[in-house]
Each structure stands twice: as structure tokens, then as C-alpha cells.
Design a protein around this motif. Structure first.
Motif, mmCIF file in Angstrom:
data_model
loop_
_atom_site.group_PDB
_atom_site.id
_atom_site.type_symbol
_atom_site.label_atom_id
_atom_site.label_comp_id
_atom_site.label_asym_id
_atom_site.label_seq_id
_atom_site.Cartn_x
_atom_site.Cartn_y
_atom_site.Cartn_z
ATOM 1 N N LEU A 29 0.839 -1.203 0.000
ATOM 2 C CA LEU A 29 0.000 0.000 0.000
ATOM 3 C C LEU A 29 0.869 1.246 0.000
ATOM 4 O O LEU A 29 0.608 2.217 -0.710
ATOM 5 N N ALA A 32 2.169 1.934 -3.385
ATOM 6 C CA ALA A 32 1.131 2.496 -4.257
ATOM 7 C C ALA A 32 0.884 3.960 -3.909
ATOM 8 O O ALA A 32 0.794 4.819 -4.779
ATOM 9 N N ASN A 33 0.817 4.214 -2.597
ATOM 10 C CA ASN A 33 0.598 5.594 -2.158
ATOM 11 C C ASN A 33 1.755 6.499 -2.565
ATOM 12 O O ASN A 33 1.557 7.641 -2.968
ATOM 13 N N ARG A 35 3.695 6.080 -5.046
ATOM 14 C CA ARG A 35 3.626 6.295 -6.482
ATOM 15 C C ARG A 35 2.558 7.363 -6.792
ATOM 16 O O ARG A 35 2.769 8.262 -7.602
ATOM 17 N N ALA A 36 1.425 7.243 -6.123
ATOM 18 C CA ALA A 36 0.340 8.220 -6.319
ATOM 19 C C ALA A 36 0.828 9.620 -5.980
ATOM 20 O O ALA A 36 0.620 10.568 -6.728
#
Lengths: 170, 170
Positions: A29, A32-33, A35-36
Motif C-alpha cells: 500500500l 502504491a501511495n 507512487r500516487a
């Protein structure tokens, strides 16, 4: 500039919020965060930069437009000088004089329409005039005033094309 | 303005994401991935748009530069016509004639340096010439050739400033 600052503030807020989200699945997670966040940052920066580029391009275009006639106008000034000199020749017939004056007026008018005007020659101003001689001040022409103009000066809007060559009283 | 709105949207999106934090890990991860993808897309689009804006601004600047003298040049052409007419007046003294020719040459030179040139007047070309009269073709001037020029035409680089007014043989 202030735009960029605003964007950075938003990004910080976002970061602060993200840090509080602690869950077991942390690493995937988090990745992903991250990357976001990374792309959000990149996007905000690209967006701000885009607006800067657009603003600068507009400013530049306006400047080029405003001074677009500068080069040609500068090159035409000697023709105007020659016309003035030709008009001072003795014994011109009325026809020739009228013809010369017509050419002169049409040139001055063309330059004027493009923003080119004669430099005023009243009080001496080193930003507009080049003093090539001085004479004693008189009642008619007090100190720091222009006694005589040897060659007219011209400016395009507020930009000087060439200074007037003058005699200054002192 | 639109920037602020967009930023608010981003903040709202972030808030929206936070509210869902209680749902199973998968959806949270999905949401993060979706957000990452969304911003990656936004970033890529902004980046491409930025390059387009920069390219267009450059092209536009080059065009403005290339034709910057167009307006002033157009306005100077009547002065050139007047000079030509003045030079055709009978009984000019040598001094006056020389003076006029000097003005004429300096004007033509100034225009030439900015890319302005006379339109050639050999074979008739409706893109460059305006036919105001026709005459029968001769050996010296075959059909579709220009027999006489009433007023010179000029172009700035490849752009026509004004057509030549001509008599065409047919």
C-alpha cells in the motif's frame, strides 16, 4: 510563482494525511501511495510550469508586437534626415518642394502609426539627447536647455531609437 | 481560477480516499493504485500539453519575427511611389535629383534588409500582379507577359504586400 507555492502547500497537506494511514499491508500500500504521491507532485508541478510557460509566451509575444517595427524604423531614419537636408537646398521649385514634403509627411505618418515619434528637445535629458556642444545660457535659453538640434532623435513608444544630437546651454 | 478549482478537486479526492480507509485492505490498495494511475495519466497529459504549448509559442514567435516589418513596410510604399514620381518631374537640378535618389536608395535598402523586395514583372501571375489593362501581344512581349508596369508590387519574404499594377499582353 505564488501558484507554485500553492501547489507545494497542497502537496504537503497530502503527505501529512498519508503518513497517518498505518495498516498491516503497509509495504504494498505504501508503495502504491508513494507512487500516487509522486505522480500527483509531478502533475501539480507540470501544471504550474505549463501556466508559467503560457504566461511568459504571452508576455514575450506582446513585447515583440510592441517593438516589431524597431529595426525597419531605425533604418528609415537616415532617409528622413536626407529628406530634411534636401528640403534645405536653395532654389527648389515649388513642385519639387511639394513632392519632397509629401514624401516626408507620408514617412513621418507611417512611422507615427507604428509608434515612432520625435524626441522632444526642450530641457536637456541625457537619456534622450546627446550633447555635442555647449553654449552660454541666455534669457531665451536658460541653463540645461537645448539651444539647437543638429539631428532629430526618435523613440518607439518609450524605447529610444536614437538620441537627438543637440547643443546645450550652461 | 481554474487552477484553484482543480486543486480543490484534488484535495476532495484525497479526502474521499481517506473516508474509505476502513474497508478491507484490497480496496484501499486498489484505490491507491487507481489514484497513482490517475495522476500518472494527468501528469503525462500535462507534460505532453506543455511541450505542445512550448512548440506552438516558438512557431508563433518565429512567424511574428519573420513578418514583423509588414505593417510599417506597407505604409512606406506610398512614399516610395511619391519619390519615383518626383524623380520623373522635368527640369530637376542635378543636386535635387541626387538628393532624391539618395533617399530612394536608402529606403529601398532599408526595406530590403527587412526582407521586402519588388515583385518581378515578366510573365503575368495573378498571385502577384493586378491586370488593369490588356494590349495585343507582340514579338517583344508575347501573350501572358507584362507589357507595362503602372505601379510596382512588393512582397515581404514570400508574403505579398501589394500586387503590381500592370498591363498584360494577350
Amino acid at each position: 510563482m505564488s501558484e507554485e507555492i500553492k501547489n507545494e502547500e497542497i502537496v504537503e497537506e497530502v503527505e501529512a494525511t498519508e503518513e497517518v494511514v498505518e495498516t498491516p499491508e503497509k509495504s504494498e500500500l505504501d508503495l502504491a501511495n508513494e507512487r500516487a504521491e509522486e505522480f500527483e507532485n509531478k502533475y501539480l508541478r507540470a501544471h504550474a510550469e505549463m501556466q508559467n510557460i503560457q504566461r511568459r509566451a504571452n508576455e514575450e509575444r506582446q513585447t515583440i508586437q510592441r517593438y516589431r517595427s524597431q529595426d525597419l524604423a531605425k533604418k528609415i531614419l537616415p532617409s528622413l534626415d536626407n529628406l530634411e537636408r534636401a528640403l534645405q537646398v536653395e532654389g527648389l521649385t515649388e513642385d519639387v518642394k511639394k513632392g519632397l514634403e509629401m514624401v516626408q509627411e507620408s514617412l513621418i505618418q507611417a512611422l507615427k502609426e507604428e509608434g515612432v515619434e520625435e524626441v522632444a528637445t526642450d530641457v536637456f535629458d541625457p537619456n534622450l539627447h546627446m550633447a555635442i556642444q555647449t553654449v552660454p545660457a541666455t534669457d531665451d535659453c536658460p541653463a540645461e536647455h537645448i539651444a539647437q538640434v543638429f539631428q532629430k532623435g526618435y523613440k518607439l513608444h518609450e524605447r529610444l531609437l536614437r538620441p537627438a544630437m543637440v547643443v546645450v546651454s550652461e
